[in-house]
Design an enzyme around this catalytic site. Sequence first.
Site, PDB file in Angstrom:
ATOM      1  N   GLU A 169       0.824  -1.201   0.000  1.00 11.12           N
ATOM      2  CA  GLU A 169       0.000   0.000   0.000  1.00 11.12           C
ATOM      3  C   GLU A 169       0.862   1.255   0.000  1.00 11.12           C
ATOM      4  OE1 GLU A 169      -4.269  -0.120   1.791  1.00 11.12           O
ATOM      5  OE2 GLU A 169      -2.975   0.803   3.292  1.00 11.12           O
ATOM      6  N   HIS A 225       7.556 -27.030  -0.503  1.00 13.23           N
ATOM      7  CA  HIS A 225       6.932 -28.174  -1.176  1.00 13.23           C
ATOM      8  C   HIS A 225       5.781 -27.736  -2.063  1.00 13.23           C
ATOM      9  CE1 HIS A 225       9.129 -31.249   1.215  1.00 13.23           C
ATOM     10  NE2 HIS A 225       9.232 -30.230   2.046  1.00 13.23           N
ATOM     11  N   LYS A 269     -14.194   0.523  -4.039  1.00 15.75           N
ATOM     12  CA  LYS A 269     -15.283   1.024  -3.201  1.00 15.75           C
ATOM     13  C   LYS A 269     -16.308   1.780  -4.037  1.00 15.75           C
ATOM     14  CE  LYS A 269     -12.449   1.623   0.979  1.00 15.75           C
ATOM     15  NZ  LYS A 269     -11.980   2.599   1.978  1.00 15.75           N
TER      16      LYS A 269
END
Length: 447
Positions: free
Chosen positions: A289, A310, A424
Amino acid sequence: MNNIKLDMEKAFSFVSRDEVFAWKETMEKNNVALHEKTGKGNDFLGWVNLPNAITEEHLSDVEETAALLRSKKLDIFVVIGIGGSYLGAKAVVDALSDSFAHLKGSDAPHILFAGQNIGEDYLHELRELLKGKEYAMAVISKSGTTTEPALAFRLLRQDIEDKYGVEEARQRIVAITDESKGALRTLADAEGYKTYVIPDDVGGRYSVLTPVGLVPIAIAGFDVRALVQGARDMEKASDVNVPFEDNLAAQYAAVRNSLYKSGKKIEILVNFTPKLHYFSEWWKQLYGESEGKEGKGIYPASVDFTSDLHSMGQYIQEGERILFETVISIAKPDYEVRIPEDKDNLDKLNYLAGKRVDEVNKMAELGTALAHMDGGVPNIRVEVPKLDEYNIGQLIYFFEIACGMSGYALEVNPFDQPGVEAYKKNMFALLEKPGFEEETKQIKSRL
């Protein structure tokens, strides 16, 4: 003072020491800009001197609140928040907790989270769990209108009032919000909730040492004084008076930027201790961010080794060569477990008999670093003496101040997040939120 250590030697095969130390003047200048608040985003630099600004009165208040709530014999304390209002507390609590605390009895309540997602099944299952438990909660939001936590709080507030009655519910809700404005502040003042302030000049991803993190961490039973002291000592070790040659945070910012300039676009934060999984999640938000804007930035990723060797190990070893890794290595585990001798030796492990499990883990760490270097992956190592409150406090501030210096090196504002608003606006338009009528019309034309 037992500080964390930074080892860059395994990066110098890919960028030279001279290239890294050529950042000296830039990083020292960036550090001054952070401390003197002269750079981009300087209205969100309250975290820089925060550790040493935390008062005895403030710490005592947090401890008293934690003691009062724990005196109610809570099974669960729910923290309602998203992003920096969630990940910092989660990172510290998970790092310091017994791995199986949820299955063991404890004097401290288990910390659960809400408002960090919009999962309907998650909220239903949480509410069903809480019906049969003693619980309290903190709601964390500067505005009180962020969709995810506001939605969760509306539901859980109704539930806690139904369970305990309005008056007792008030004693079980802590609001961590703006000092004077916003929906949550208005509600908290009207209801008489215990409140704490999120400083105006501290953004969410830098807020773990504010009440956003300190309150849940204290309620979980951990020593917030030691956490803050670790951060204070790292603040001192990263001060503008500390030359680049001794400033580990400045060096970390320099080496990662050197690697970025050389074509390494992805940084993987590696741990060999599963308790650090959510610390990596906090770190990813902090760096992603802060730096990911204007078409720039190192992409932050993370892995839990040896488990992910793995699964992701193949790509790290032989995939596209755009990676470097930063390993958080815990020097001393809390417990000692030795490998026994087995008379049949069917698993062929008798060559390890008598050794500590941590010795095997450390050799896995070293062997992995060498293999990845051979595969073209530079390695940076951050050694932490042990996993406790003091050292987690050091580590938090180390990564925060390095992030600020590194972001300025990229010539971006490390303290805003304009890109977060895009989803948003679309969500509000699709939900036909009042005030978004024109956006609703436009977005529906695209569907």
